[in-house]
Design a protein around this motif. Structure first.
Motif, mmCIF file in Angstrom:
data_model
loop_
_atom_site.group_PDB
_atom_site.id
_atom_site.type_symbol
_atom_site.label_atom_id
_atom_site.label_comp_id
_atom_site.label_asym_id
_atom_site.label_seq_id
_atom_site.Cartn_x
_atom_site.Cartn_y
_atom_site.Cartn_z
ATOM 1 N N GLU A 30 11.116 -6.626 12.075
ATOM 2 C CA GLU A 30 10.641 -7.662 11.160
ATOM 3 C C GLU A 30 11.756 -8.576 10.671
ATOM 4 N N VAL A 97 7.025 -10.396 3.350
ATOM 5 C CA VAL A 97 5.759 -10.856 3.907
ATOM 6 C C VAL A 97 5.589 -12.322 3.530
ATOM 7 N N GLU A 101 0.715 -15.069 5.917
ATOM 8 C CA GLU A 101 0.383 -13.738 6.428
ATOM 9 C C GLU A 101 -0.368 -12.956 5.354
ATOM 10 N N TRP A 102 0.152 -13.047 4.123
ATOM 11 C CA TRP A 102 -0.447 -12.290 3.041
ATOM 12 C C TRP A 102 -1.867 -12.772 2.753
ATOM 13 N N LEU A 105 -4.194 -11.205 5.161
ATOM 14 C CA LEU A 105 -4.391 -9.771 4.881
ATOM 15 C C LEU A 105 -5.293 -9.574 3.667
ATOM 16 N N LEU A 168 -1.836 -0.088 6.798
ATOM 17 C CA LEU A 168 -1.689 -1.094 7.849
ATOM 18 C C LEU A 168 -0.389 -0.853 8.616
ATOM 19 N N ARG A 170 2.122 -2.849 11.888
ATOM 20 C CA ARG A 170 2.289 -4.033 12.737
ATOM 21 C C ARG A 170 2.628 -3.537 14.137
ATOM 22 N N GLU A 175 1.581 -8.088 14.960
ATOM 23 C CA GLU A 175 0.239 -8.295 14.415
ATOM 24 C C GLU A 175 -0.114 -7.135 13.471
ATOM 25 N N PHE A 176 -0.603 -7.460 12.265
ATOM 26 C CA PHE A 176 -1.043 -6.409 11.339
ATOM 27 C C PHE A 176 -2.356 -5.815 11.815
ATOM 28 N N CYS A 177 -2.498 -4.499 11.783
ATOM 29 C CA CYS A 177 -3.816 -3.924 11.985
ATOM 30 C C CYS A 177 -3.987 -2.662 11.136
ATOM 31 N N ASP A 447 5.226 1.367 7.670
ATOM 32 C CA ASP A 447 3.828 0.962 7.565
ATOM 33 C C ASP A 447 3.642 0.300 6.204
ATOM 34 N N THR A 467 5.406 -0.041 1.025
ATOM 35 C CA THR A 467 5.958 0.068 2.373
ATOM 36 C C THR A 467 6.583 1.433 2.507
#
Lengths: 497, 326
Positions: A30, A97, A101-102, A105, A168, A170, A175-177, A447, A467
């Motif tokens: 990151e 972040v 992006e935030w 999410l 979550l 990345r 990509e966040f999932c 994560d 995190t």
């Protein structure tokens, strides 16, 4: 080089923090896109930390640890015979972040939690989603978190998931999932708030420049959400946080939340139920309680309804809840929604209840209860991560690519013996962030657990979240019980140059 | 407030008060023992009045009761003895941890700092190398905690229960300190000797009472004046009378906003103690036997603590749920 007052710095002091930093191949880092190529989001922070150098950084890391110890921001260690307490390892390099992006999410998380709430109301109500065959009935009825005796009960306030922690990750593209949902008693939020407090103390200058969205609103939001589900519309509605007690590993958090919300912190033995109403034993006699943020699992909540041996719970509490005289956060029976074999159906829930497309990706999942999936899992177990559907904390899990043949065989047998209890997923190459190690800064997998607070007026997402970082080199397990630590998560206000 | 929390408040104050008292008492006794010419056994009575005679002799033998090193180590560090400073600080810290939502952040930090320090190597080193400073540090931290408590938490019920706990701990500790001196000197306390002077001065020091005492009784340092002061003085913060007065007052404050039934037995018990104490003069007390009187004070205050437990902390045993009301 000089330090501004003309005295030359000694060699060791000026080693830039990221000097030898090298991202893992095949993994999304990151902070860095290449060996010395920092990503735009991290560029300014990397420069500031490099300028600070290793020696100063190490001092501040020590200072941070002392602050945690002094504040008693610790968790209890069950395995320690002395009943010891430890600080949750904290890594000072924050995670970053970007605002856009935030925003994505945040809206995806609100959508997900809304759908899960509707799913729970449906499952403990009409069961439309089962009648229409969207989710197989036997999957739900076979879930150990499904409590059939709760069917038909409409809890006060109607919100079943007040506090959710959605994990979550990345992937290798950044990509966040969603990896998993936690809608029973997700923990860790106190560390988010305390980490931030420590960061401000230890890195005032860097923090000040970064324009970070604050997190301190959380407890106020939680308090309001809890008040919104109270069975009485009265400012005098009494809220309590129910803890298993001072020996619970998360006791610090229970105490912290009670403190910051100005709520009472109670143990099961402080409460009693009379005529389906809940009271707390006070020095002035009994006093009614209307909302309970309970940090005790369903099973131990009420010896009259569930585990009769439980000493932690309150006899008659479930009946008071069923009558709508007391609101519980979270609701009883939520385990059916964060069952890992139900997780693959969450996108379907979103489509079914909200008529929307899911805004968050999630990890492809093989449900061993399905024959075709099971055959695939048994065949490819060495490439997959196998998880027991009701375990958490990184337990009951097989990481195929890192396992021995014998371990793989053991899991094959377990799956064959009780397929409903297992799911499998491809191993996701979790993204890495730089973390401080005894040998300098190195990439470690992370994560993210954002917290979603839901009241009768909708869901709010704590900006950032916890995190977690696997502090062991090469490890994919971020859980605190297995050598994980945490980082402060900075949601930035402005896009970085 | 929640009964369990009130109970913890009560005990928190007792533990911190106890740690501070023992730090003072051990330090003063060690200083007194330096003066070899006083030649009486300083340590044995200390073990006896702390109530630890049995476990102590079981571990170390009867002889060791006169051994300064053994007694000091025991009453300072023994993790199994509830009276040791180590145990008191540990209990105070553990209790504070469970009522952090009721106390203040500063209270927690003060007590947690003290605990972390006590467990550190530097505390161990200070104990070995500079014992006076070690105990001084503990005393100062104890006083700091009391000040922080007063200055940072809400002055309402939780605070009142802490005040009651601290007051009753003082009643019993002051009685014990006086009793130690009576043990040390034996029954003949009529004549003033250098030994007696030193002993009574030590008793006063153990209660931080030297200067307040001289304001009351200019030059008469003897059993009668010292015991009279520590028993009866209404204004001295560690006298037995003062702390019983405080207890009565605080109990009234707690009961004021509650039903008159709750706490009635406690209020009666403290009044009974005050009535008996106030009916005595110091001469009568000496004539009737100081040791007997002090034993009564210790027993009656322990009984009062039980009554408070029953009235406020364990009431559900006495009140049927049928009386529950919104």
């Amino acid at each position: 080089m000089t330090d501004g007052i003309g005295r030359p710095r000694r060699g060791g002091d000026s080693v830039p923090l990221f000097e030898d930093y090298c991202p893992e191949p095949g993994t999304y880092d990151e902070f860095f896109s290449g060996r010395s190529e920092s990503r735009p989001v991290a560029r300014r922070l990397v420069a500031l930390l490099d300028e600070m150098g290793r020696t100063a950084f190490r001092d501040r890391q020590k200072l941070a640890e002392n602050t945690f110890l002094r504040g008693g921001i610790t968790f209890s260690v069950y395995s320690d015979a002395k009943g010891g307490e430890r600080i949750f390892p904290f890594d000072l390099i924050p995670r970053l972040v970007l605002p856009d992006e935030w925003a994505r999410l945040e809206s995806g998380l609100q959508q997900r939690v809304t759908a899960i709430n509707m799913f729970l109301s449906d499952i403990y109500g009409d069961q439309r989603i089962l009648d229409e065959g969207i989710i197989p009935r036997e999957l739900i009825e076979g879930a150990s978190g499904y409590l059939p005796q709760m069917r038909g009960i409409k809890p006060a306030g109607g919100v079943r998931v007040c506090i959710a922690g959605i994990d979550l990750i990345r992937d290798h593209d950044g990509e966040f999932c969603v990896l998993e949902d936690n809608v029973r008693t997700p923990s860790g939020v106190s560390y988010v708030l305390e980490n931030r407090m420590v960061m401000k103390k230890v890195f005032p200058r860097i923090f000040g420049r970064a324009q970070v969205v604050p997190v301190e609103e959380y407890t106020g939001r939680l308090r309001r959400a809890l008040a919104s589900i109270a069975p009485i519309r009265d400012p005098a509605a009494q809220t309590a946080v129910l803890t298993p007690g001072a020996f619970n590993s998360a006791y610090f958090e229970h105490s912290f939340l009670a403190r910051r919300m100005g709520a009472e912190l109670v143990e099961g033995s402080d409460l009693f139920v009379d005529d389906d109403k809940v009271y707390v034993k006070t020095t002035r006699g009994p006093r009614a309680v209307h909302v309970i943020y309970r940090r005790i699992d369903d099973e131990f909540l009420d010896p009259a309804a569930f585990n009769p041996d439980s000493l932690l719970g309150v006899k008659g509490l479930v009946s008071a809840y069923a009558k709508g005289n007391v609101a519980l956060a979270n609701g009883i029976g939520n385990g059916v929604a964060d069952d890992k074999a139900v997780y693959p159906y969450v996108p379907e829930m979103i489509r079914f209840y909200l008529s929307e497309e899911p805004r968050l990706q999630q990890v492809e999942t093989y449900v061993c209860a399905r024959e075709k999936d099971r055959a695939y899992v048994l065949e490819n177990i060495d490439k997959l991560v196998v998880k027991a559907v009701n375990e958490s904390g990184g337990y009951g899990m097989l990481i195929g690519p890192q396992a021995t043949r014998r371990q793989c065989d053991e899991f094959r047998e377990k799956i064959k013996a009780s397929p409903r209890n297992y799911i499998a997923q491809p191993r996701v190459e979790l993204s890495t962030c730089p973390a401080w190690t005894p040998r300098g800064v190195a990439p470690r997998r992370v994560d993210l657990r954002p917290y979603v607070v839901t009241g009768t007026d909708g869901s709010w997402v704590l900006p950032g979240g916890l995190t977690r970082v696997a502090l062991v080199k090469g490890s994919y397990v971020v859980n605190s019980s297995q050598g994980g630590g945490s980082k402060d998560t900075w949601v930035l206000r402005e896009a970085q140059r | 407030m929640i009964s369990r929390v009130a109970q913890n408040c009560f005990w928190l104050a007792r533990y911190t008060e106890r740690a501070e008292t023992y730090a003072r008492l051990l330090d003063v006794t060690a200083t007194l023992a330096l003066d070899g010419s006083l030649a009486t056994d300083q340590w044995r009575p200390l073990v006896i009045v702390s109530g630890e005679e049995e476990p102590f002799t079981k571990s170390f033998g009867v002889e060791a009761m006169s051994d300064e090193e053994v007694v000091l180590r025991y009453l300072t560090w023994n993790a199994d003895s509830p009276m040791s400073i180590y145990s008191s600080v540990r209990s105070a810290r553990e209790t504070m941890r469970t009522i952090r939502e009721t106390g203040s952040l500063e209270m927690w930090e003060t007590i947690n700092d003290l605990w972390l320090w006590l467990c550190s190597r530097s505390a161990q080193r200070m104990y070995d190398e500079d014992r006076h400073r070690f105990y001084l540090h503990l005393r100062e931290r104890g006083m700091l905690f009391e000040g922080v408590r007063h200055a940072t938490m809400l002055h309402e019920e939780a605070y009142e229960f802490m005040q009651i706990g601290a007051a009753l701990e003082r009643v019993s500790q002051t009685a014990r300190i006086l009793d130690v001196k009576y043990h040390s000197l034996g029954p003949d306390t009529e004549r003033e000797t250098p030994v007696e002077t030193a002993q009574w001065l030590a008793a006063l020091r153990s209660c931080s009472a030297v200067e307040p005492f001289f304001k009351r009784a200019a030059n008469e340092l003897e059993a009668r004046t010292v015991a009279g002061f520590l028993l009866f003085d209404p204004g001295f913060p560690r006298s037995i009378r003062h702390n019983l007065d405080r207890t009565a007052l605080r109990l009234e404050a707690v009961r004021l906003s509650s039903s008159p039934k709750i706490g009635a037995a406690s209020a009666r018990a403290v009044q009974d103690m005050l009535v008996r104490l106030n009916a005595l003069t110091i001469d009568e007390a000496i004539a009737e036997g100081m040791h007997e009187l002090l034993t009564w004070v210790i027993d009656a205050s322990a009984e009062l603590c039980h009554t408070i437990e029953d009235d406020f902390f364990e009431w559900e045993a006495n009140i049927a749920p049928a009386e529950a009301s919104g």
